[in-house]
Design an enzyme around this catalytic site. Structure first.
Site, PDB file in Angstrom:
ATOM      1  N   GLU A  38       0.892  -1.022  -0.131  1.00 16.27           N
ATOM      2  CA  GLU A  38      -0.080   0.179  -0.128  1.00 16.27           C
ATOM      3  C   GLU A  38       0.904   1.380   0.002  1.00 16.27           C
ATOM      4  OE1 GLU A  38      -1.956   0.088   3.716  1.00 16.27           O
ATOM      5  OE2 GLU A  38      -3.517   1.442   3.046  1.00 16.27           O
ATOM      6  N   LYS A 109      -9.670   1.579  -1.816  1.00 13.95           N
ATOM      7  CA  LYS A 109     -10.030   0.866  -0.347  1.00 13.95           C
ATOM      8  C   LYS A 109     -11.322   1.363   0.291  1.00 13.95           C
ATOM      9  CE  LYS A 109      -7.056   0.286   3.926  1.00 13.95           C
ATOM     10  NZ  LYS A 109      -5.997   0.922   4.559  1.00 13.95           N
ATOM     11  N   CYS A 142      -4.940  -3.741   2.470  1.00 17.37           N
ATOM     12  CA  CYS A 142      -4.451  -3.807   4.047  1.00 17.37           C
ATOM     13  C   CYS A 142      -5.748  -4.011   4.965  1.00 17.37           C
ATOM     14  CB  CYS A 142      -4.003  -2.335   4.388  1.00 17.37           C
ATOM     15  SG  CYS A 142      -2.832  -2.643   5.909  1.00 17.37           S
ATOM     16  N   VAL A 169       0.014  -2.627  10.629  1.00 16.90           N
ATOM     17  CA  VAL A 169       0.924  -2.283  11.817  1.00 16.90           C
ATOM     18  C   VAL A 169       0.677  -2.990  13.216  1.00 16.90           C
ATOM     19  CG1 VAL A 169       1.286   0.101  10.996  1.00 16.90           C
ATOM     20  CG2 VAL A 169      -0.775  -0.530  12.372  1.00 16.90           C
TER      21      VAL A 169
HETATM   22  C1  ACM Z   1      -3.955  -0.494   7.211  1.00 17.52           C
HETATM   23  O1  ACM Z   1      -5.013  -0.551   6.704  1.00 17.52           O
HETATM   24  N1  ACM Z   1      -2.894   0.275   6.385  1.00 17.52           N
HETATM   25  C2  ACM Z   1      -3.722  -1.003   8.560  1.00 17.52           C
END
Ligand code: ACM
Length: 267
Positions: A38, A109, A142, A169
């Site tokens: 990402e 996203k 992500c 993370v």
């Molecule tokens: C994320 O969605 N970058 C943890």
């Protein structure tokens, strides 16, 4: 087909350098489909809207997408990679899929994470699947991994492979969920996470690496380190993602009972 995952450590705000390093890393291997993290060129931790606007790019005209197409052409491969997208309706946390012929699709996203909610418009288009490198490729970014509906939607649309650009993370979390997403949907899931840390606006984020490719039985075919820049490729048999039968009487998708499922809380 050969699926490659590239685990990079971008320096915030240096897209040219980060793009060159990512391409240099991938050039040492041969893959049919590469997955990059990402925001692999811009860096992740934006601190204000002006900064987001500065690094967001139109797709497909922007330089990052055009460079990825050049790479795809030179290496005869397809690439999925995350970048901030400047669109007339706002700035999205997006991922492109490009091939030697050009840009194929953009995923925006849908499930924004943390401070992304301050700066990005949530994805406004349904999940979709695109043919590339001989496969049916779906994309989630992500945090989408935490929502079973994301991978399930892609599987119902016929995805063989879910490409999953990430900046994870929370150590180990997506490494566990994507095993389940792959298994319950009978698809390959290729997660490309980044490593290193970013301290911006007084806040440090540490990225957890351990990029991985999981097969339709939920078996992790390869997993990268927690802290090194590296890339790896694995050969997979796509036919395995096209058989959803579990027993002679059971099928992972056909046995669903959607008429009895609840998708939203009771009003
Ligand atoms: C994320 O969605 N970058 C943890």
């Amino acid at each position: 087909m050969r699926i490659g995952i590239a685990q990079t450590n971008p320096t915030f705000g240096q897209p040219h350098r980060n793009l060159d390093l990512a391409c240099g890393l991938m050039e040492h291997h041969r893959a049919d489909l590469w997955v990059l993290p990402e925001f692999f060129a811009s860096g992740y931790q934006f601190v204000d809207a002006e900064e987001v606007a500065r690094f967001a790019e139109p797709i497909p005209e922007g330089e990052t997408t055009q460079e990825l197409i050049r790479f795809a052409r030179a290496q005869d491969c397809s690439v999925v990679a995350g970048l901030p997208e400047a669109a007339p309706t706002g700035i999205y946390n997006s991922a492109v899929l490009v091939c030697p012929l050009g840009h194929l699709t953009t995923y925006r996203k849908i499930h924004l994470f943390g401070a992304e909610k301050l700066f990005f418009v949530p994805g406004d288009r349904p999940f979709s699947v695109t043919h590339a490198a001989g496969a049916r490729v779906g994309i989630m970014i992500c945090f989408d991994h935490l929502f079973p509906e994301a991978a399930r939607s892609l599987a119902l649309l016929g995805a063989d492979v879910i490409a999953h650009p990430s900046n994870l993370v929370i150590p180990g979390l997506a490494q566990r969920t994507t095993v389940v997403r792959a298994l319950e949907n009978g698809v390959f899931v290729a997660t490309a996470n980044r490593v290193g840390s970013e301290t911006r606006g007084g806040k440090e984020l540490r990225y957890t690496g351990e990029s991985q490719v999981v097969d339709p039985d939920g078996v992790t075919l390869l997993r990268l380190s927690a802290n090194r820049v590296e890339a790896a490729v694995v050969e997979v048999d796509l036919a395995r993602a096209r058989v959803k039968a579990l027993t002679s009487r059971n099928d992972k998708l056909a046995d669903r009972r959607p008429e009895l499922y609840t998708l939203a809380p009771a009003a």
